[in-house]
Write a protein that holds these residues in place. Structure first.
Motif, mmCIF file in Angstrom:
data_model
loop_
_atom_site.group_PDB
_atom_site.id
_atom_site.type_symbol
_atom_site.label_atom_id
_atom_site.label_comp_id
_atom_site.label_asym_id
_atom_site.label_seq_id
_atom_site.Cartn_x
_atom_site.Cartn_y
_atom_site.Cartn_z
ATOM 1 N N GLU A 171 0.821 -1.201 0.000
ATOM 2 C CA GLU A 171 0.000 0.000 0.000
ATOM 3 C C GLU A 171 0.863 1.262 0.000
ATOM 4 O O GLU A 171 0.588 2.231 -0.735
ATOM 5 N N ASP A 172 1.932 1.251 0.822
ATOM 6 C CA ASP A 172 2.796 2.439 0.875
ATOM 7 C C ASP A 172 3.525 2.634 -0.449
ATOM 8 O O ASP A 172 3.680 3.772 -0.926
ATOM 9 N N TRP A 173 3.975 1.536 -1.037
ATOM 10 C CA TRP A 173 4.704 1.688 -2.298
ATOM 11 C C TRP A 173 3.788 2.200 -3.405
ATOM 12 O O TRP A 173 4.183 3.058 -4.201
ATOM 13 N N ARG A 174 2.555 1.668 -3.470
ATOM 14 C CA ARG A 174 1.630 2.138 -4.502
ATOM 15 C C ARG A 174 1.264 3.609 -4.292
ATOM 16 O O ARG A 174 1.125 4.363 -5.270
ATOM 17 N N HIS A 175 1.156 4.011 -3.041
ATOM 18 C CA HIS A 175 0.780 5.400 -2.748
ATOM 19 C C HIS A 175 1.942 6.357 -2.995
ATOM 20 O O HIS A 175 1.742 7.446 -3.555
ATOM 21 N N ASN A 176 3.151 5.966 -2.603
ATOM 22 C CA ASN A 176 4.296 6.879 -2.696
ATOM 23 C C ASN A 176 4.942 6.863 -4.077
ATOM 24 O O ASN A 176 5.572 7.853 -4.465
ATOM 25 N N TYR A 177 4.788 5.743 -4.789
ATOM 26 C CA TYR A 177 5.418 5.647 -6.107
ATOM 27 C C TYR A 177 4.386 5.169 -7.128
ATOM 28 O O TYR A 177 4.459 4.047 -7.650
ATOM 29 N N PRO A 178 3.390 5.998 -7.430
ATOM 30 C CA PRO A 178 2.321 5.557 -8.339
ATOM 31 C C PRO A 178 2.824 5.260 -9.753
ATOM 32 O O PRO A 178 2.326 4.351 -10.411
ATOM 33 N N GLN A 179 3.795 6.059 -10.237
ATOM 34 C CA GLN A 179 4.287 5.811 -11.591
ATOM 35 C C GLN A 179 5.014 4.457 -11.668
ATOM 36 O O GLN A 179 4.849 3.711 -12.643
ATOM 37 N N ASP A 180 5.808 4.182 -10.651
ATOM 38 C CA ASP A 180 6.488 2.879 -10.632
ATOM 39 C C ASP A 180 5.468 1.746 -10.524
ATOM 40 O O ASP A 180 5.636 0.677 -11.160
ATOM 41 N N PHE A 181 4.430 1.956 -9.715
ATOM 42 C CA PHE A 181 3.387 0.932 -9.590
ATOM 43 C C PHE A 181 2.726 0.677 -10.931
ATOM 44 O O PHE A 181 2.539 -0.473 -11.348
ATOM 45 N N ASN A 182 2.325 1.768 -11.624
ATOM 46 C CA ASN A 182 1.641 1.597 -12.917
ATOM 47 C C ASN A 182 2.543 0.889 -13.935
ATOM 48 O O ASN A 182 2.100 0.026 -14.692
ATOM 49 N N ARG A 183 3.828 1.257 -13.927
ATOM 50 C CA ARG A 183 4.756 0.659 -14.896
ATOM 51 C C ARG A 183 4.936 -0.840 -14.615
ATOM 52 O O ARG A 183 4.882 -1.665 -15.529
ATOM 53 N N ALA A 184 5.155 -1.182 -13.340
ATOM 54 C CA ALA A 184 5.338 -2.591 -12.997
ATOM 55 C C ALA A 184 4.062 -3.390 -13.224
ATOM 56 O O ALA A 184 4.107 -4.535 -13.686
ATOM 57 N N CYS A 185 2.920 -2.802 -12.923
ATOM 58 C CA CYS A 185 1.650 -3.502 -13.100
ATOM 59 C C CYS A 185 1.372 -3.747 -14.575
ATOM 60 O O CYS A 185 0.943 -4.830 -14.969
ATOM 61 N N ASP A 186 1.623 -2.717 -15.430
ATOM 62 C CA ASP A 186 1.422 -2.901 -16.871
ATOM 63 C C ASP A 186 2.344 -3.992 -17.418
ATOM 64 O O ASP A 186 1.934 -4.812 -18.261
ATOM 65 N N ALA A 187 3.587 -4.001 -16.940
ATOM 66 C CA ALA A 187 4.528 -5.009 -17.414
ATOM 67 C C ALA A 187 4.096 -6.404 -16.993
ATOM 68 O O ALA A 187 4.210 -7.377 -17.762
ATOM 69 N N LEU A 188 3.580 -6.559 -15.757
ATOM 70 C CA LEU A 188 3.125 -7.856 -15.276
ATOM 71 C C LEU A 188 1.946 -8.352 -16.100
ATOM 72 O O LEU A 188 1.897 -9.527 -16.503
ATOM 73 N N ILE A 189 1.000 -7.473 -16.383
ATOM 74 C CA ILE A 189 -0.172 -7.879 -17.166
ATOM 75 C C ILE A 189 0.238 -8.266 -18.580
ATOM 76 O O ILE A 189 -0.229 -9.266 -19.142
ATOM 77 N N ALA A 190 1.143 -7.490 -19.166
ATOM 78 C CA ALA A 190 1.598 -7.793 -20.523
ATOM 79 C C ALA A 190 2.342 -9.134 -20.559
ATOM 80 O O ALA A 190 2.188 -9.923 -21.506
ATOM 81 N N ALA A 191 3.134 -9.400 -19.525
ATOM 82 C CA ALA A 191 3.865 -10.669 -19.488
ATOM 83 C C ALA A 191 2.908 -11.848 -19.363
ATOM 84 O O ALA A 191 3.101 -12.891 -20.007
ATOM 85 N N ASN A 192 1.871 -11.686 -18.560
ATOM 86 C CA ASN A 192 0.894 -12.766 -18.410
ATOM 87 C C ASN A 192 0.136 -13.007 -19.717
ATOM 88 O O ASN A 192 -0.158 -14.149 -20.077
ATOM 89 N N ARG A 193 -0.157 -11.921 -20.423
ATOM 90 C CA ARG A 193 -0.832 -12.086 -21.712
ATOM 91 C C ARG A 193 0.083 -12.793 -22.713
ATOM 92 O O ARG A 193 -0.374 -13.616 -23.521
#
Length: 274
Positions: free
Chosen positions: A73-95
């Protein structure tokens, strides 16, 4: 009265105002929900580490350089851009993984079985081939030794016969009997590789009275000596021929005797039983 009720209802409607519209999902909510699942946080942490956004962590935590470890929760709140980038990469890798066709293990299993089978068959063939070569070498060596011993025996027999055929002759028979014993030894060695009735008969023959007559009971007259020498030579020739036949049997690839393979009949010297 009905007018009054309608007026009161209208008043409540005006005071309450229009009904609020139902909330709709905004763009990116599905991504946030997917990456927020507890079952996906470990993968999200690994994705962030792979992108260099965080440092490796043994638990689904997020270790930010110069900031230390923090919760999801703290990482997503304090580093939203990093969260979005890592989350997009994870979803793309799963696809990407889901789009990759599953490789059936049948081919690999067949290849492994083929390799193992080929290796096993090759080992068996090598072992059988080595055993066959070793046996062939023993056969050839035994056959050569037997022929050589037979030739030496005949040579010593003829030499002592020539010596005894001379007038007032005396001869040392030790070399003759030594050659006879060597020939018997080689016949026994050949029988270990391939036994034969001819080999057994040959052993009996070279230890019979025919062998001792080579050096014994020589007549005194010259004519009788010449006849005796001829008989000894014929007997020695027969022994050598039978020794060569035994050697051929030992050296032969197959142990069977075909009907069309005819052998020479053994001949006895005149006045002798072979």
């Amino acid at each position: 009265m009905f007018t009054t009720v309608a007026s009161v209802a209208a008043s409540f409607t005006i005071l309450a105002g229009p009904a609020a519209p139902a909330p709709t999902a905004t763009a990116g909510d599905d991504r946030k929900v997917y990456c927020a699942f507890l079952t996906h946080r470990q993968a999200l942490s690994e994705a962030a580490t792979a992108l260099g956004l965080t440092l490796p962590a043994p638990t689904p935590e997020f270790v930010v350089p110069d900031a230390g470890s923090m919760s999801f929760e703290d990482w997503r709140h304090n580093y939203p851009q990093d969260f979005n980038r890592a989350c997009d990469a994870l979803i793309a890798a799963n696809r990407l993984d889901s789009a990759t066709p599953t490789v059936k293990p049948t081919g690999a299993t067949v290849n492994l079985w083929t390799i193992l089978t080929s290796g096993f068959v090759g080992a068996i063939l090598t072992m059988v081939g080595g055993e066959w070569k070793s046996r062939r070498d023993r056969q050839v060596q035994a056959a050569l030794a037997l022929r050589g011993a037979a030739a030496a025996f005949v040579r010593e027999g003829n030499a002592i016969a020539r010596a005894l055929s001379a007038p007032m002759a005396q001869a040392d028979d030790r070399a003759y009997y030594t050659a006879r014993d060597e020939l018997a030894s080689k016949i026994h060695e050949a029988a270990v590789i391939r036994d034969s009735a001819l080999g057994a008969a040959l052993i009996e023959e070279i230890f019979s009275t025919n062998a001792s007559d080579v050096v014994a009971r020589w007549p005194d007259d010259n004519v009788g000596k010449k006849v005796k020498q001829l008989e000894v030579s014929q007997w020695l020739t027969t022994v050598e021929a039978d020794s060569i036949r035994v050697a051929a049997l030992v050296q032969r690839l197959w142990p069977w005797h075909f009907p069309f393979a005819t052998g020479r009949n053994r001949q006895s010297a005149p006045g002798q039983t072979i």
